[in-house]
Design an enzyme around this catalytic site. Structure first.
Site, PDB file in Angstrom:
ATOM      1  N   HIS A 336       0.151  -1.806  -2.010  1.00 35.42           N
ATOM      2  CA  HIS A 336       0.549  -1.282  -1.752  1.00 35.42           C
ATOM      3  C   HIS A 336       0.957  -1.026  -0.083  1.00 35.42           C
ATOM      4  O   HIS A 336       1.610  -0.063   0.131  1.00 35.42           O
ATOM      5  CB  HIS A 336       1.509  -0.559  -2.327  1.00 35.42           C
ATOM      6  CG  HIS A 336       1.196  -0.269  -4.037  1.00 35.42           C
ATOM      7  ND1 HIS A 336       0.096   0.055  -4.442  1.00 35.42           N
ATOM      8  CD2 HIS A 336       1.808  -1.378  -4.681  1.00 35.42           C
ATOM      9  CE1 HIS A 336       0.592  -0.100  -6.085  1.00 35.42           C
ATOM     10  NE2 HIS A 336       1.039  -1.414  -6.128  1.00 35.42           N
ATOM     11  N   CYS A 337      -0.284  -1.882   0.196  1.00 30.33           N
ATOM     12  CA  CYS A 337       0.036  -1.251   2.077  1.00 30.33           C
ATOM     13  C   CYS A 337      -0.201  -0.033   2.236  1.00 30.33           C
ATOM     14  O   CYS A 337       0.358   0.591   3.249  1.00 30.33           O
ATOM     15  CB  CYS A 337       1.034  -1.590   2.602  1.00 30.33           C
ATOM     16  SG  CYS A 337       2.027  -3.552   2.563  1.00 30.33           S
ATOM     17  N   ALA A 338      -1.405   0.492   1.347  1.00 28.06           N
ATOM     18  CA  ALA A 338      -1.597   2.335   1.599  1.00 28.06           C
ATOM     19  C   ALA A 338      -2.895   2.073   0.926  1.00 28.06           C
ATOM     20  O   ALA A 338      -3.008   2.688   0.138  1.00 28.06           O
ATOM     21  CB  ALA A 338      -0.634   3.331   1.016  1.00 28.06           C
TER      22      ALA A 338
END
Length: 381
Positions: A336-338
């Site tokens: 999740h791009c995290a």
């Protein structure tokens, strides 16, 4: 399709959003602020009305200090790169999206001191940690309001009070809170608020903004035509022109205004209660399925609609593909791009999590069908 990926982008949009964007493209197709003809003037009115509506929605004291950007990532880059320089200090958390983490990492390599505070996946960032981390060279505190991986809510009002008392700027990433819960710039002591138009605000993609408080003056990321002070080679100092070079997304902003009107009629608090009810039912149901592990806050009042989980023995990619192709349910898998958030959760090396994110258009039936799908997948392994 049952769409449960609203943390990435909301869908479907209200019909009024589609209508407003289409009308603007057909009837207000001039370049705002550049010409004196009717199409240009109509486009200019859309920008002014959307700016005032958005500022009022967030309780911003000055609409001219709300500048439109491509999205929340664009807004965050403007704030972070525009305010920090080698020798300065910034405080952030371990739950941030890459839209905050990557610009800060780039600046760290150039000599900006970055303090990344460990945030609790359930309770979020402790304001006392922020207070203790502030030093004489601290320029900025940059934190998310709601974590995009777990739905963890940070106590922004408490952090804002500390920053204001210590004369440190507070930048809030509202990607997962704008439109889905009350956000009060003045009440929370927020100096800079970055928000997307296409998520909780229900607007089209390619829209977003940054509120820039009176104490902040970031360097522009882009310079060029503004339709104002065209005799000058220097970028104008006047806001919002200083940060809005080039032709704006008029149809997108018309749609954004329609989305904000729709949300204002429902009220963010009512949307929060609706999404919390769906998330709590999902959490309670998933907790009863053998092999499923949940991450983030438990079921509770005010719970974000973002819920993350894993299924023992099932890769997150495989699980999401089965949900999509076998059950017609759209969710998101992976990191999740995290990556910092998944490092905090302990899921970075195992492929992340399955993320279900309910929105205001979802129903209890959607959640029940998602639970059936998750139970089916878990029982196969």
């Amino acid at each position: 399709m049952i769409y449960l990926d609203n943390a990435a982008t909301s869908w479907p949009k209200p019909e009024s959003v589609y209508t407003a964007a289409d009308r603007a493209a057909r009837e207000c197709a001039g370049n705002p602020g550049r010409s004196g003809h009717g199409l240009s003037m109509a486009a200019g009115r859309i920008l002014r009305e959307t700016r005032m509506l958005t500022a009022r929605f967030f309780n911003a004291p000055d609409a001219e200090r709300l500048v439109f950007t491509l999205n929340a990532t664009d807004a965050l880059n403007l704030a972070i790169h525009g305010l920090l320089a080698p020798g300065g200090h910034v405080i952030t958390s371990s739950l941030e999206h890459n839209s905050v983490a990557r610009p800060l990492e780039a600046l760290r390599r150039l000599g900006v001191r970055v303090t990344k505070l460990p945030a609790d996946p359930v309770n979020g960032l402790d304001p006392a940690q922020v207070c203790a981390a502030i030093s004489a060279d601290t320029r900025l505190v940059a934190v998310t309001h709601v974590a995009n991986t777990t739905g963890t809510v940070n106590p922004i009002a408490e952090i804002g009070a500390i920053c204001r008392e210590r004369s440190v700027l507070l930048l809030v990433d509202a990607a997962q809170s704008a439109g889905t819960r009350p956000v009060d710039i003045q009440g929370m002591n927020i100096d800079l608020l970055a928000f997307p138009g296409h998520k909780g605000l229900l607007g089209p993609q390619g829209t977003g903004g940054l509120y820039i408080g009176i104490n902040a003056a970031p360097r522009p990321m882009r310079e060029g035509g503004t339709g104002s002070l065209s005799h000058m080679l220097e970028q104008p100092d006047v806001l919002p022109d200083r940060y809005e070079s080039g032709t704006p997304n008029v149809p997108g902003l018309a749609g954004l205004a329609a989305g904000i009107r729709y949300i204002s009629d429902l009220t963010p608090r009512a949307i929060l209660e609706h999404e919390a009810k769906l998330a709590n039912r999902l959490i309670d149901g998933l907790a009863g399925i053998p092999g499923i592990r949940l991450y983030g806050p438990p079921a509770c009042p005010g719970r974000s609609g973002v819920v993350s989980f894993t299924i023992h023995g099932v890769d997150t990619v495989e699980a999401s593909m089965i949900m999509d192709q076998g059950f017609g349910i759209a969710v998101r898998y992976g990191l999740h791009c995290a990556p910092d958030a998944h490092r905090t959760l302990g899921t970075l090396e195992t492929g992340g999590t399955i993320r279900v994110s309910a929105g205001c258009m979802n129903t209890e039936t959607d959640i029940e069908l998602c639970l059936e799908a998750a139970a089916n997948i878990a029982s196969m392994h």
